[in-house]
Design a protein around this motif. Structure first.
Motif: not given
Length: 184
Positions: A131-133, A137-140, A146-150
């Motif tokens: 539910s991240a706003s 947070l923006r995925w690249v 995924a439940s975690q990211g770099k």
């Protein structure tokens, strides 16, 4: 809260004439407290509408202009951006930009107290909630749920907003920096 109130007032005013008249009175600065003549009867409401004096609006300056004015005043940012840099070498541009950027950072820190949004350094791994706003947070690339990211970039957040209060006239509200003159 304000958006919800505005929508509620809009819809009530659309379908109820008395509500529309009371909203208009409130916006014109008429006292609508219990016992005031503006609230007692529809005729009194119409009388108050007819005699209501418009509230004088104080001049307002956009927060964007206030911030840009502070960056120009403290770091001469607009001057640097509008300078024709093609006529200078990279070393000259760097020498001019360094003090400008330092002053602009100090101004932003003073007015907005900017801090990194993520606690992790670039390259670090952080947990990511489903539910991240999207503002935070923006995925690249591919996220694939995924439940975690770099962390590629930690982002920035203002922890305060302390822009200077505007005290000028409405004609001057768009002035970023005054013309500077000296005696001949």
């Amino acid at each position: 809260m304000r958006l919800g109130l505005a929508l509620r007032a809009f819809w009530k005013a659309m379908f109820d004439r008395q509500v529309a008249e009371r909203v208009a009175l409130a916006l014109d600065g008429v006292d609508l407290t219990p016992g005031s003549s503006a609230q007692s009867t529809p005729a009194a409401v119409e009388q108050a509408v007819a005699t209501a004096k418009p509230v004088r609006q104080e001049p307002v300056q956009s927060d964007a202009i206030a911030l840009l004015g502070a960056l120009q005043r403290d770091g001469r940012l607009v001057d640097l951006i509008h300078e024709n840099l093609d006529q200078y070498g990279d070393d000259q541009v760097g020498a001019a930009a360094r003090p400008c950027l330092k002053q602009c950072r100090q101004t932003l820190d003073r007015l907005l107290a900017i801090k990194p949004l993520a606690d992790a350094e670039n390259g670090g791994v952080i947990p990511v909630e489903a539910s991240a706003s999207s503002a935070r947070l923006r995925w690249v690339g591919e996220s694939s749920g995924a439940s975690q990211g770099k962390v590629v970039h930690s982002g920035w957040v203002a922890t305060q907003v302390q822009l200077p209060a505007w005290s000028g006239s409405s004609e001057d509200a768009l002035v970023i920096a005054p013309t500077q003159v000296e005696a001949p």
